[in-house]
Each structure stands twice: as C-alpha cells, then as structure tokens.
Design a protein around this motif. Structure first.
Motif, mmCIF file in Angstrom:
data_model
loop_
_atom_site.group_PDB
_atom_site.id
_atom_site.type_symbol
_atom_site.label_atom_id
_atom_site.label_comp_id
_atom_site.label_asym_id
_atom_site.label_seq_id
_atom_site.Cartn_x
_atom_site.Cartn_y
_atom_site.Cartn_z
ATOM 1 N N PRO A 99 0.846 -1.070 0.010
ATOM 2 C CA PRO A 99 -0.022 0.122 0.061
ATOM 3 C C PRO A 99 0.918 1.380 -0.033
ATOM 4 O O PRO A 99 1.938 1.511 0.446
ATOM 5 C CB PRO A 99 -0.755 -0.100 1.293
ATOM 6 N N ASN A 100 0.478 2.272 -0.636
ATOM 7 C CA ASN A 100 1.167 3.710 -0.939
ATOM 8 C C ASN A 100 0.936 4.847 0.134
ATOM 9 O O ASN A 100 1.642 5.599 0.020
ATOM 10 C CB ASN A 100 1.135 3.870 -2.198
ATOM 11 N N ASP A 101 0.055 4.381 1.087
ATOM 12 C CA ASP A 101 -0.129 5.503 2.131
ATOM 13 C C ASP A 101 1.165 5.190 2.917
ATOM 14 O O ASP A 101 1.582 4.190 3.361
ATOM 15 C CB ASP A 101 -1.538 5.404 2.941
ATOM 16 N N PRO A 102 1.654 6.312 3.517
ATOM 17 C CA PRO A 102 2.793 6.456 4.118
ATOM 18 C C PRO A 102 2.831 5.482 5.440
ATOM 19 O O PRO A 102 3.801 4.696 5.830
ATOM 20 C CB PRO A 102 3.095 7.960 4.592
ATOM 21 N N SER A 103 2.012 5.378 6.173
ATOM 22 C CA SER A 103 1.694 4.592 7.382
ATOM 23 C C SER A 103 1.839 3.133 7.108
ATOM 24 O O SER A 103 2.466 2.470 7.667
ATOM 25 C CB SER A 103 0.392 4.825 8.042
ATOM 26 N N GLU A 156 2.541 1.551 4.218
ATOM 27 C CA GLU A 156 3.810 1.233 3.295
ATOM 28 C C GLU A 156 4.830 0.829 4.142
ATOM 29 O O GLU A 156 5.624 -0.148 4.474
ATOM 30 C CB GLU A 156 4.132 2.455 2.383
ATOM 31 N N GLY A 157 5.152 1.865 5.158
ATOM 32 C CA GLY A 157 6.275 1.276 6.358
ATOM 33 C C GLY A 157 5.910 0.281 6.883
ATOM 34 O O GLY A 157 6.890 -0.606 7.447
ATOM 35 N N ARG A 158 4.964 -0.078 7.297
ATOM 36 C CA ARG A 158 4.368 -1.277 8.013
ATOM 37 C C ARG A 158 4.405 -2.508 7.340
ATOM 38 O O ARG A 158 5.173 -3.524 8.000
ATOM 39 C CB ARG A 158 2.782 -0.887 8.376
ATOM 40 N N SER A 159 4.444 -2.481 6.092
ATOM 41 C CA SER A 159 4.662 -3.500 5.261
ATOM 42 C C SER A 159 5.963 -3.803 5.236
ATOM 43 O O SER A 159 6.428 -5.056 4.960
ATOM 44 C CB SER A 159 4.160 -3.173 3.790
ATOM 45 N N GLU A 209 11.061 -7.013 6.836
ATOM 46 C CA GLU A 209 12.226 -7.053 7.479
ATOM 47 C C GLU A 209 12.244 -7.892 8.584
ATOM 48 O O GLU A 209 13.141 -8.925 9.091
ATOM 49 C CB GLU A 209 12.574 -5.578 8.207
ATOM 50 N N GLN A 210 11.073 -8.187 9.353
ATOM 51 C CA GLN A 210 11.020 -8.991 10.353
ATOM 52 C C GLN A 210 10.860 -10.468 9.891
ATOM 53 O O GLN A 210 11.566 -11.448 10.642
ATOM 54 C CB GLN A 210 9.562 -8.861 11.101
ATOM 55 N N ALA A 211 10.465 -10.729 8.815
ATOM 56 C CA ALA A 211 10.609 -12.094 8.165
ATOM 57 C C ALA A 211 11.961 -12.442 7.490
ATOM 58 O O ALA A 211 12.060 -13.628 7.103
ATOM 59 C CB ALA A 211 9.480 -12.216 6.954
ATOM 60 N N GLY A 212 12.943 -11.411 7.719
ATOM 61 C CA GLY A 212 14.141 -11.554 7.025
ATOM 62 C C GLY A 212 14.369 -11.471 5.522
ATOM 63 O O GLY A 212 15.418 -12.040 4.963
ATOM 64 N N LEU A 213 13.560 -10.896 5.009
ATOM 65 C CA LEU A 213 13.730 -10.794 3.558
ATOM 66 C C LEU A 213 14.433 -9.546 3.082
ATOM 67 O O LEU A 213 15.166 -9.622 2.093
ATOM 68 C CB LEU A 213 12.098 -10.864 2.807
ATOM 69 N N GLY A 257 9.392 3.631 7.191
ATOM 70 C CA GLY A 257 10.300 3.587 6.027
ATOM 71 C C GLY A 257 9.390 3.489 4.642
ATOM 72 O O GLY A 257 8.185 3.401 4.585
ATOM 73 N N SER A 258 10.329 3.658 3.470
ATOM 74 C CA SER A 258 9.913 3.479 2.383
ATOM 75 C C SER A 258 10.814 2.524 1.413
ATOM 76 O O SER A 258 11.910 2.281 2.097
ATOM 77 C CB SER A 258 9.797 4.957 1.721
ATOM 78 N N PRO A 259 10.655 2.225 0.177
ATOM 79 C CA PRO A 259 11.578 1.608 -0.542
ATOM 80 C C PRO A 259 12.817 2.171 -0.353
ATOM 81 O O PRO A 259 13.793 1.204 -0.803
ATOM 82 C CB PRO A 259 10.719 1.296 -1.793
ATOM 83 N N LEU A 260 12.865 3.517 -0.425
ATOM 84 C CA LEU A 260 14.054 4.100 -0.485
ATOM 85 C C LEU A 260 14.961 3.956 0.741
ATOM 86 O O LEU A 260 16.285 4.112 0.740
ATOM 87 C CB LEU A 260 14.022 5.564 -0.785
#
Length: 264
Positions: free
Chosen positions: A131-135, A137-140, A145-149, A160-163
């Motif tokens: 999802p592209n809403d700031p909240s 997106e960072g959550r996703s 990250e928690q899953a180690g990917l 965060g964002s993809p950047l």
C-alpha cells in the motif's frame, strides 16, 4: 381546613405520579467508518448506544483519506478506522486537530499470493505490492524485515519507504499501490500486502491463507477518533462506553475468529 389541605396534598401527589418523567434528550451522531469490519462492528454497538441515549448514523467510506477530512470539516462527529501512527501522520501533514479517545480493534496486515503458498517460494526478483499510504507502506516493509527478507536503515522502524531498504538479497521489486487497489493486483504480482478490512470485504480471509501475517502489536490498534475540542464531551464518553461493551467484544470474537482482535 385540615381535611381540605389533605385533599389538596393527595391531589398533587396523584398528579406527580400521573405525569411521566421526561426522558433524557437523544444525541444524534454521524460516525464515519471504512466499509467491512469497522462498519459491522459499529452496527453491532448501535443497540447499546441507543439505550445510552445515542442515535448513531453510520457513514461508510471506501478510502482512508475521506473519513479524517470529513471529521475535521465537521461533517462527522467521530470516525473509527485508523491506527494511532496514521492519525499522528495525518494530523502532522494536514493540521486536522483530531484526537484518539478509545481503542477499537486490530486487523493484522497480511501478504497474499495466488502463485505461491509459502514465503520461501518467492523467487529472486519477485514483484511485491505494498500500500502506498505512508503509514501502511512502512508497516509492510517492517513486516518483510521481521521475516528476514529485507533490511531497512537503522532507526526507520515502521515509517520506511522502498528508498530505505539497504539490503535486499532476493532483489524484491516493490510496487506501490493505492490500498484499495491491492486486491486487484493479486493476479499480476507475486505477493501483495492487503489491509485487513479490504481482505475481509473481498472474502479473501475465508478463501486464501496469507503467506506472511503480521504479528499484532500495540502500534496497530485502531482508535475511535473525534475533534480535539470534543474529546472531553459527555457524549464521547458514552460513545466509547457503548462501543467497548462486552456484547460488542463477544460479537468480534464470534464473527471473525481471530482475524480481527478486540482491543477493549
């Protein structure tokens, strides 16, 4: 004279019993919710609210932007759909002046796929919708990250964002989508992060298991929200009490069987 006084007193007493006590005035409220779980749960609370003197009109929205705009502009009295982190971000960006007054539910964010049944099956270069809403997106990204990917910059946390991705061994390609469009992208992408309310509306929670499910935490509790100037109003306390009634909690537990968590 004594007899006359007694008769007058008796007549006055009979009038007092004959005239019914005036009922407390009913407060009419317009409350905004996103369609799906939030709307269903609020409707489950309507009978309790009615007993407590509140006549609630449920206003459904299909997006996350309009409910806060409507509340800030006075078209709603309250809304119920958002996390505290999203509310803080919207207040900061738009100066809405909105305040949380009571907890509602948590809907874990889930990654779904029509191509794979397990997270480990994702290929190198997989296209991941977020999802592209700031909240959200960072959550996703935080869930990934928690899953180690992936790995995010230090201190980014859930904002965060993809950047902000500094390590991406599988070279995942992130496709930013409007939250309401995530479901429609399942056929085209390898996996998509879908907000709980949209997954429920579509029936996805009943037909497909997620390949990655967020661990519910206090950061993603949704809140009952009002304008700052109303937060101490008597009707707000009544609204929160009505929504958080044990019967509403029982409705959540029975209806969603763990896919929605009552936080009250």
């Amino acid at each position: 004279m004594l007899r006359r006084s007694l008769l007058i007193s008796a007549f006055a007493a009979s009038l007092a019993f004959a005239i019914p006590a005036q009922a407390a005035p009913v407060k009419t409220l317009k409350i905004g919710v996103t369609a799906g779980t939030h709307a269903e749960i609020l409707r489950a609370a309507l009978p309790i609210a009615k007993k407590n003197g509140l006549d609630i009109k449920v206003i459904e929205f299909q997006d996350y932007v309009s409910p806060n705009e409507a509340l800030a502009h006075g078209d709603l009295d309250a809304n119920i759909f958002q996390t505290l982190s999203y509310l803080k971000l919207m207040n900061k960006q738009h100066n809405y002046g909105l305040a949380p007054v009571g907890k509602s539910i948590t809907e874990p964010l889930t990654f779904y796929s029509k191509k794979y049944t397990n997270l480990s099956q994702l290929p190198t270069g997989a296209k991941i919708g977020i999802p592209n809403d700031p909240s959200t997106e960072g959550r996703s990204l935080f869930v990934l990250e928690q899953a180690g990917l992936i790995k995010l910059k230090a201190g980014v946390g859930r904002e965060g964002s993809p950047l902000d991705v500094i390590s991406n061994p599988k070279k995942l390609k992130f496709v930013e989508l409007d939250p309401a469009q995530t479901l429609r992208s399942l056929d085209d992408l390898d996996a998509v992060a879908v907000n709980g309310n949209y997954a429920y509306i579509s029936g996805l929670t009943k037909t497909r298991k997620g390949i990655l499910v967020e661990k519910p935490g206090p950061e993603y509790v949704n809140y009952i929200v009002v304008r700052e100037k109303d937060k101490n109003a008597a009707w707000v306390k009544t609204l929160v009490k009505s929504y958080q009634d044990p019967s509403v909690r029982a409705f959540v537990n029975k209806s969603y069987k763990g896919s929605v968590i009552a936080n009250f």
